[in-house]
Design a protein around this motif. Structure first.
Motif, PDB file in Angstrom:
ATOM      1  N   LYS A 189     -41.005 -93.401 -12.634  1.00  0.00           N
ATOM      2  CA  LYS A 189     -40.580 -93.801 -13.971  1.00  0.00           C
ATOM      3  C   LYS A 189     -39.101 -93.450 -14.137  1.00  0.00           C
ATOM      4  O   LYS A 189     -38.565 -92.595 -13.414  1.00  0.00           O
ATOM      5  CB  LYS A 189     -41.411 -93.071 -15.025  1.00  0.00           C
ATOM      6  CG  LYS A 189     -42.910 -93.325 -14.935  1.00  0.00           C
ATOM      7  CD  LYS A 189     -43.254 -94.759 -15.290  1.00  0.00           C
ATOM      8  CE  LYS A 189     -44.763 -94.963 -15.435  1.00  0.00           C
ATOM      9  NZ  LYS A 189     -45.491 -94.812 -14.158  1.00  0.00           N
ATOM     10  N   PRO A 190     -38.426 -94.090 -15.090  1.00  0.00           N
ATOM     11  CA  PRO A 190     -37.007 -93.770 -15.311  1.00  0.00           C
ATOM     12  C   PRO A 190     -36.741 -92.281 -15.500  1.00  0.00           C
ATOM     13  O   PRO A 190     -35.711 -91.762 -15.049  1.00  0.00           O
ATOM     14  CB  PRO A 190     -36.677 -94.568 -16.579  1.00  0.00           C
ATOM     15  CG  PRO A 190     -37.587 -95.750 -16.515  1.00  0.00           C
ATOM     16  CD  PRO A 190     -38.869 -95.225 -15.924  1.00  0.00           C
ATOM     17  N   ALA A 191     -37.678 -91.580 -16.133  1.00  0.00           N
ATOM     18  CA  ALA A 191     -37.482 -90.139 -16.356  1.00  0.00           C
ATOM     19  C   ALA A 191     -37.472 -89.340 -15.060  1.00  0.00           C
ATOM     20  O   ALA A 191     -36.983 -88.199 -15.030  1.00  0.00           O
ATOM     21  CB  ALA A 191     -38.583 -89.609 -17.281  1.00  0.00           C
ATOM     22  N   ASP A 192     -37.996 -89.934 -13.988  1.00  0.00           N
ATOM     23  CA  ASP A 192     -38.054 -89.239 -12.696  1.00  0.00           C
ATOM     24  C   ASP A 192     -36.738 -89.325 -11.924  1.00  0.00           C
ATOM     25  O   ASP A 192     -36.565 -88.631 -10.914  1.00  0.00           O
ATOM     26  CB  ASP A 192     -39.163 -89.832 -11.826  1.00  0.00           C
ATOM     27  CG  ASP A 192     -40.540 -89.720 -12.464  1.00  0.00           C
ATOM     28  OD1 ASP A 192     -40.778 -88.716 -13.154  1.00  0.00           O
ATOM     29  OD2 ASP A 192     -41.356 -90.652 -12.273  1.00  0.00           O
ATOM     30  N   ILE A 193     -35.846 -90.186 -12.366  1.00  0.00           N
ATOM     31  CA  ILE A 193     -34.634 -90.471 -11.585  1.00  0.00           C
ATOM     32  C   ILE A 193     -33.826 -89.216 -11.251  1.00  0.00           C
ATOM     33  O   ILE A 193     -33.445 -89.011 -10.083  1.00  0.00           O
ATOM     34  CB  ILE A 193     -33.762 -91.530 -12.294  1.00  0.00           C
ATOM     35  CG1 ILE A 193     -34.449 -92.896 -12.191  1.00  0.00           C
ATOM     36  CG2 ILE A 193     -32.358 -91.595 -11.686  1.00  0.00           C
ATOM     37  CD1 ILE A 193     -33.752 -94.003 -12.954  1.00  0.00           C
ATOM     38  N   PRO A 194     -33.501 -88.337 -12.206  1.00  0.00           N
ATOM     39  CA  PRO A 194     -32.690 -87.158 -11.843  1.00  0.00           C
ATOM     40  C   PRO A 194     -33.321 -86.305 -10.746  1.00  0.00           C
ATOM     41  O   PRO A 194     -32.609 -85.812  -9.857  1.00  0.00           O
ATOM     42  CB  PRO A 194     -32.590 -86.392 -13.166  1.00  0.00           C
ATOM     43  CG  PRO A 194     -32.742 -87.434 -14.225  1.00  0.00           C
ATOM     44  CD  PRO A 194     -33.750 -88.393 -13.666  1.00  0.00           C
ATOM     45  N   ASN A 195     -34.641 -86.117 -10.796  1.00  0.00           N
ATOM     46  CA  ASN A 195     -35.299 -85.303  -9.779  1.00  0.00           C
ATOM     47  C   ASN A 195     -35.352 -85.998  -8.429  1.00  0.00           C
ATOM     48  O   ASN A 195     -35.225 -85.359  -7.374  1.00  0.00           O
ATOM     49  CB  ASN A 195     -36.724 -84.948 -10.223  1.00  0.00           C
ATOM     50  CG  ASN A 195     -36.745 -83.980 -11.385  1.00  0.00           C
ATOM     51  OD1 ASN A 195     -35.822 -83.176 -11.550  1.00  0.00           O
ATOM     52  ND2 ASN A 195     -37.779 -84.057 -12.208  1.00  0.00           N
ATOM     53  N   LEU A 196     -35.543 -87.317  -8.439  1.00  0.00           N
ATOM     54  CA  LEU A 196     -35.641 -88.060  -7.185  1.00  0.00           C
ATOM     55  C   LEU A 196     -34.284 -88.264  -6.530  1.00  0.00           C
ATOM     56  O   LEU A 196     -34.186 -88.361  -5.308  1.00  0.00           O
ATOM     57  CB  LEU A 196     -36.291 -89.421  -7.435  1.00  0.00           C
ATOM     58  CG  LEU A 196     -37.769 -89.411  -7.826  1.00  0.00           C
ATOM     59  CD1 LEU A 196     -38.233 -90.823  -8.175  1.00  0.00           C
ATOM     60  CD2 LEU A 196     -38.610 -88.845  -6.694  1.00  0.00           C
ATOM     61  N   ALA A 197     -33.244 -88.346  -7.333  1.00  0.00           N
ATOM     62  CA  ALA A 197     -31.924 -88.702  -6.807  1.00  0.00           C
ATOM     63  C   ALA A 197     -31.438 -87.735  -5.736  1.00  0.00           C
ATOM     64  O   ALA A 197     -30.854 -88.147  -4.725  1.00  0.00           O
ATOM     65  CB  ALA A 197     -30.911 -88.789  -7.949  1.00  0.00           C
ATOM     66  N   GLU A 198     -31.680 -86.446  -5.938  1.00  0.00           N
ATOM     67  CA  GLU A 198     -31.197 -85.468  -4.959  1.00  0.00           C
ATOM     68  C   GLU A 198     -31.877 -85.667  -3.605  1.00  0.00           C
ATOM     69  O   GLU A 198     -31.213 -85.675  -2.554  1.00  0.00           O
ATOM     70  CB  GLU A 198     -31.442 -84.053  -5.474  1.00  0.00           C
ATOM     71  CG  GLU A 198     -30.848 -82.983  -4.571  1.00  0.00           C
ATOM     72  CD  GLU A 198     -30.867 -81.611  -5.208  1.00  0.00           C
ATOM     73  OE1 GLU A 198     -30.466 -80.646  -4.541  1.00  0.00           O
ATOM     74  OE2 GLU A 198     -31.287 -81.498  -6.384  1.00  0.00           O
ATOM     75  N   LYS A 199     -33.195 -85.847  -3.616  1.00  0.00           N
ATOM     76  CA  LYS A 199     -33.921 -86.053  -2.363  1.00  0.00           C
ATOM     77  C   LYS A 199     -33.491 -87.352  -1.684  1.00  0.00           C
ATOM     78  O   LYS A 199     -33.268 -87.394  -0.468  1.00  0.00           O
ATOM     79  CB  LYS A 199     -35.425 -86.100  -2.635  1.00  0.00           C
ATOM     80  CG  LYS A 199     -36.032 -84.800  -3.106  1.00  0.00           C
ATOM     81  CD  LYS A 199     -37.523 -84.963  -3.353  1.00  0.00           C
ATOM     82  CE  LYS A 199     -38.157 -83.672  -3.830  1.00  0.00           C
ATOM     83  NZ  LYS A 199     -39.617 -83.838  -4.082  1.00  0.00           N
ATOM     84  N   LEU A 200     -33.401 -88.410  -2.458  1.00  0.00           N
ATOM     85  CA  LEU A 200     -33.092 -89.713  -1.865  1.00  0.00           C
ATOM     86  C   LEU A 200     -31.642 -89.802  -1.415  1.00  0.00           C
ATOM     87  O   LEU A 200     -31.332 -90.525  -0.454  1.00  0.00           O
ATOM     88  CB  LEU A 200     -33.434 -90.822  -2.860  1.00  0.00           C
ATOM     89  CG  LEU A 200     -34.935 -90.946  -3.155  1.00  0.00           C
ATOM     90  CD1 LEU A 200     -35.201 -91.993  -4.215  1.00  0.00           C
ATOM     91  CD2 LEU A 200     -35.708 -91.278  -1.875  1.00  0.00           C
TER      92      LEU A 200
END
Length: 490
Positions: A189-200
């Motif tokens: 979901k859009p709210a997940d973007i900050p957490n996912l961005a570092e890993k990706l």
């Protein structure tokens, strides 16, 4: 066919100068850039681009003329298949990659091919690797464990294999979906973007620093939000579409944008969005429907006349967790579509009888009923209306084009295959009359293989989901990624 005006790649960027086998140590993409990238991929930030706009902005593999011999090149391959006993059986997607891979081999690139097979992470690409080697007439090095999920890093085995490879060699990596990071965007979901961005960001930069900085996408059917398709390109210096994918988008799919007739059916009512997008282009004048899509439209048509039509369990809230459930808001959407479409002169051709769950043929449904196929009266009606379409098509000053997507029922069960089977002959009838007929792959393509012949249509696509994205309401995810990477617009 439509002419695609191409935009040349920007080679003024300093990154484009580093296209030998050596790789730059600078970070290719930052976390902030990745967040902006993911906002586009997940549809938070939308850009109004049509299919032809995307194709014009993305280079094709033939454009990569300045990529030197010995350069590692990542190839996102269309590997999701089950090869049969010999070449030509169950491997059409692998064969679709051949032209692109041969171009790379002739230029001396070290091609690192990666992709998925099925949705099960445990499935292996070992047989696919063997078949691809038979198609290309060479040995392909297969690396079964190439990624460290604990550290989100490329394993030394892959790095060493690339160093040891000679110009023109191929390396194939095990199923990308073996690793959780490949599937991390599927339900994001859009709210997940900050957490996912570092890993990706870490993953994308690992590919750029340790594998390759040039990326070719030759996986026409890879329409999911896989990291290999929609994240890795963010860190690349150069990206391109493979020749097969480019040809499908710029040729048959571009032609489908001008279809005057669409046959759309399927289990899920969300195809209503794709149908609306096709209608909104202003070319469609005939709509044939079946499946859940038809049930929603039938109920809407009755309500527009001040009546009602029971569609059985498909409107029962107790079934709202099922893919065939049609919520009231979808019926309202269908009412708007029909009302506006009729004002434009669009004919909506819908079923008039149904094969129900117990094999009965009926023109109405009870609250506990569910339709699994169209009935014989509907097949008669469809054939009559195809005849009317063919007469109407004679008045056109442009080619007549028909697009067929989906099947009319649960055709894999012999009790519910008659409607789908009988309609295949109408595809041949249209093509014989000079109509350009396209089948959108997926189950519709399987039905053509079962009940017809390849030459009954102009073209049968190899990927249903990608085709619907391209013609429907949402852009193809990997085209969004490639366009951003090619234009550096993130």
């Amino acid at each position: 066919m439509l002419r695609v005006v191409r935009r040349s790649a920007d080679t003024s960027c300093p990154k484009f100068c580093n296209l030998s086998g050596r790789r730059s140590a600078t970070m290719a993409v930052t976390k902030e850039k990745m967040e902006a990238w993911l906002r586009r991929i997940l549809g938070v930030d939308k850009v109004k681009l049509g299919l032809l706009d995307y194709i014009a902005r993305i280079p094709r593999v033939k454009d990569l003329t300045d990529v030197a011999s010995g350069t590692p090149v990542l190839v996102r391959g269309d590997l999701d298949c089950k090869p049969g006993a010999k070449v030509g059986e169950g491997d059409i997607r692998l064969r679709s990659m051949k032209e692109t891979l041969e171009i790379g081999r002739s230029r001396g690139w070290i091609q690192v091919i990666f992709g998925h097979i099925g949705r099960d992470p445990q499935l292996s690409l070992d047989k696919v690797c063997k078949r691809l080697g038979e198609i290309l007439g060479c040995e392909i090095k297969f690396i079964s464990d190439w990624f460290d999920p604990a550290n989100l890093s490329i394993r030394p085995e892959l790095v060493e294999a690339i160093k040891a490879a000679k110009p023109g060699d191929f390396i194939l990596l095990e199923n990308t979906r073996k690793y959780d990071i490949e599937r991390v965007l599927w339900k994001a979901k859009p709210a997940d973007i900050p957490n996912l961005a570092e890993k990706l960001t870490k993953v994308a930069n690992e590919f750029a620093e340790k594998v390759a900085r040039v990326y070719v996408h030759e996986a026409f059917s890879a329409g999911s939000l896989d990291t290999s398709s929609v994240v890795v390109p963010a860190a690349m210096d150069k990206v391109a579409l493979g020749e097969y994918a480019y040809g499908e988008f710029s040729g048959p799919l571009a032609d489908c944008l001008n279809a005057q007739l669409v046959i759309s059916s399927g289990l899920k009512i969300d195809k209503l969005d794709d149908l609306q997008a096709m209608i909104d282009r202003g070319k469609i004048r005939w709509v044939f429907t079946a499946g859940s899509l038809a049930m929603g439209l039938i109920k809407a048509a009755y309500q527009l006349e001040g009546k009602d039509f029971c569609i059985g369990v498909q409107e029962d809230p107790a079934h709202k967790d099922q893919p065939y459930y049609i919520p009231p808001e979808r019926v309202e959407q269908a009412k708007r579509m029909i009302a506006e479409g009729r004002q434009k002169g669009i004919q909506f051709v819908m079923p008039v009888d149904f094969v129900l769950q117990d094999g009965r043929v009926a023109s109405t449904l009870g609250p506990q009923d569910q339709q699994f196929d169209v009935g014989p009266a509907t097949s008669d009606l469809f054939e009559k209306k195809i005849g009317e379409f063919l007469e109407w098509a004679k008045t056109l000053n442009e080619p007549a084009i028909a697009f067929h997507n989906g099947v009319f029922g649960k055709f894999e069960d012999p009790r519910f295959e008659a409607g789908t089977k009988r309609f295949m002959a109408q595809l041949k009838r249209m093509k014989d009359a000079g109509v350009r007929v396209y089948v959108g792959g997926g189950e519709g393509g399987k039905a053509l293989e079962l009940y017809g012949q390849p030459d009954w249509v102009t073209h049968n696509f190899t990927a249903g989901g990608t085709v619907l994205n391209a013609l429907g309401s949402e852009p193809v995810p990997f085209l969004v990624a490639l366009e951003m990477a090619a234009t550096k617009s993130f």
